[in-house]
Design a protein around this motif. Structure first.
Motif, PDB file in Angstrom:
ATOM      1  N   ASN A 212      -9.471   2.362   3.430  1.00  0.00           N
ATOM      2  CA  ASN A 212      -8.963   1.698   2.238  1.00  0.00           C
ATOM      3  C   ASN A 212      -9.681   2.150   0.966  1.00  0.00           C
ATOM      4  OD1 ASN A 212      -8.687  -1.012   4.479  1.00  0.00           O
ATOM      5  ND2 ASN A 212      -6.971   0.173   3.737  1.00  0.00           N
ATOM      6  N   GLN A 213      -9.921   1.238   0.030  1.00  0.00           N
ATOM      7  CA  GLN A 213     -10.411   1.598  -1.300  1.00  0.00           C
ATOM      8  C   GLN A 213     -11.694   0.836  -1.647  1.00  0.00           C
ATOM      9  OE1 GLN A 213      -8.048   3.905  -2.301  1.00  0.00           O
ATOM     10  NE2 GLN A 213      -6.851   3.176  -0.561  1.00  0.00           N
TER      11      GLN A 213
ATOM     12  N   SER B 269       0.823  -1.205   0.000  1.00  0.00           N
ATOM     13  CA  SER B 269       0.000   0.000   0.000  1.00  0.00           C
ATOM     14  C   SER B 269       0.863   1.264   0.000  1.00  0.00           C
ATOM     15  CB  SER B 269      -0.928  -0.009   1.222  1.00  0.00           C
ATOM     16  OG  SER B 269      -1.787   1.106   1.179  1.00  0.00           O
TER      17      SER B 269
ATOM     18  N   TYR C 217     -11.167   7.793  -3.902  1.00  0.00           N
ATOM     19  CA  TYR C 217      -9.912   8.502  -4.145  1.00  0.00           C
ATOM     20  C   TYR C 217     -10.067  10.001  -3.884  1.00  0.00           C
ATOM     21  CZ  TYR C 217      -5.587   9.876  -6.498  1.00  0.00           C
ATOM     22  OH  TYR C 217      -4.353  10.388  -6.790  1.00  0.00           O
TER      23      TYR C 217
ATOM     24  N   ASP D 173      -4.402  -2.228  -1.607  1.00  0.00           N
ATOM     25  CA  ASP D 173      -4.919  -0.982  -1.054  1.00  0.00           C
ATOM     26  C   ASP D 173      -4.525   0.211  -1.924  1.00  0.00           C
ATOM     27  OD1 ASP D 173      -6.139   0.828   0.723  1.00  0.00           O
ATOM     28  OD2 ASP D 173      -4.437   0.836   2.101  1.00  0.00           O
ATOM     29  N   GLU D 174      -3.793   1.169  -1.394  1.00  0.00           N
ATOM     30  CA  GLU D 174      -3.542   2.434  -2.074  1.00  0.00           C
ATOM     31  C   GLU D 174      -2.763   2.269  -3.380  1.00  0.00           C
ATOM     32  OE1 GLU D 174      -2.267   7.027  -0.957  1.00  0.00           O
ATOM     33  OE2 GLU D 174      -1.738   5.411   0.417  1.00  0.00           O
TER      34      GLU D 174
ATOM     35  N   ASN E 125      -4.182   2.431  -7.065  1.00  0.00           N
ATOM     36  CA  ASN E 125      -4.338   3.643  -7.862  1.00  0.00           C
ATOM     37  C   ASN E 125      -3.290   3.765  -8.960  1.00  0.00           C
ATOM     38  OD1 ASN E 125      -6.642   4.774  -6.474  1.00  0.00           O
ATOM     39  ND2 ASN E 125      -5.278   5.124  -4.747  1.00  0.00           N
TER      40      ASN E 125
ATOM     41  N   ASN F  13     -11.544   4.351  -8.609  1.00  0.00           N
ATOM     42  CA  ASN F  13     -11.552   4.253  -7.157  1.00  0.00           C
ATOM     43  C   ASN F  13     -12.540   5.297  -6.631  1.00  0.00           C
ATOM     44  OD1 ASN F  13     -11.094   4.223  -4.421  1.00  0.00           O
ATOM     45  ND2 ASN F  13      -8.894   4.504  -4.547  1.00  0.00           N
TER      46      ASN F  13
ATOM     47  N   GLY G  21      -8.773  -3.895  -2.718  1.00  0.00           N
ATOM     48  CA  GLY G  21      -9.191  -2.625  -2.147  1.00  0.00           C
ATOM     49  C   GLY G  21      -8.877  -2.478  -0.677  1.00  0.00           C
TER      50      GLY G  21
END
Length: 198
Positions: free
Chosen positions: A112-113, A9, A73, A54-55, A58, A70, A180
């Motif tokens: 999280n996402q 992440s 985001y 997770d991040e 993107n 996302n 995610g």
């Protein structure tokens, strides 16, 4: 030498630019840059698997032109806030990433996402003059009802309710798997390790 790369992440900026000089040891300064990003894209197109947790999800969303968005985001805490909660997730156990996992399971969610599939479940994109066919499948989604099992969503539950939590995108000859939530959060989330192992 490798057929799978896992990115933990990290933000797209940190992956691409890395740490600035003077903030860490010289050998750890800098990121993968645009050339590294293009190499990642080539790696996947030629048959590699890119797993983003997770991040870091993107990165391919921002740079690979995949039909995924996302939905969380850049949202401020006043629009969405869910820190340290267990959420109910519906899994497709027939999908290879979901093998051996019950149809309903719990995911640890800490800012999280959540994803949204764009337009249709497949797209054809021009990539360097070639047609790159993308096929997308949803491996797991956040529950539409009774979402919170433990903890609290302080704001914006409707933003993730029913939204994809794990997505696989076929990209050229390879694939991208977007998690995610942190399936390996602090090596404590035993219920979701199998997603990553799969």
């Amino acid at each position: 030498r490798y057929d799978c790369l896992i990115i933990p992440s990290l933000s797209t900026k940190l992956i691409l630019d890395g740490m600035a000089p003077g903030t860490t040891e010289p050998q750890y300064v800098g990121g993968i840059g645009n050339n590294g990003m293009l190499n990642l894209k080539h790696f996947v197109m030629e048959g590699g698997t890119l797993v983003c947790i997770d991040e870091s999800s993107n990165l391919p969303i921002d740079c690979f032109n995949i039909p995924v968005r996302n939905v969380l985001y850049g949202l401020p805490a006043k629009a969405f806030s869910c820190l340290g909660s267990c959420l109910r997730v519906k899994v497709d156990p027939q999908h290879p990433v979901g093998y051996g996992i019950p149809e309903w399971t719990s995911a640890y969610f800490d800012g999280n996402q959540a994803f949204e599939v764009q337009k249709s479940d497949s797209a054809k994109i021009a990539e360097n003059g070639d047609n790159l066919v993308l096929n997308l499948s949803v491996v797991a989604s956040y529950a539409s009802t009774d979402l919170v099992q433990s903890g609290k969503i302080r704001q914006g539950e409707e933003l993730i309710s029913g939204k994809p939590a794990i997505v696989e995108v076929k990209y050229g000859k390879g694939r991208i798997v977007l998690f995610g939530f942190e399936v390996n959060r602090n090596a404590q989330t035993f219920g979701t390790f199998r997603f990553l192992f799969n």
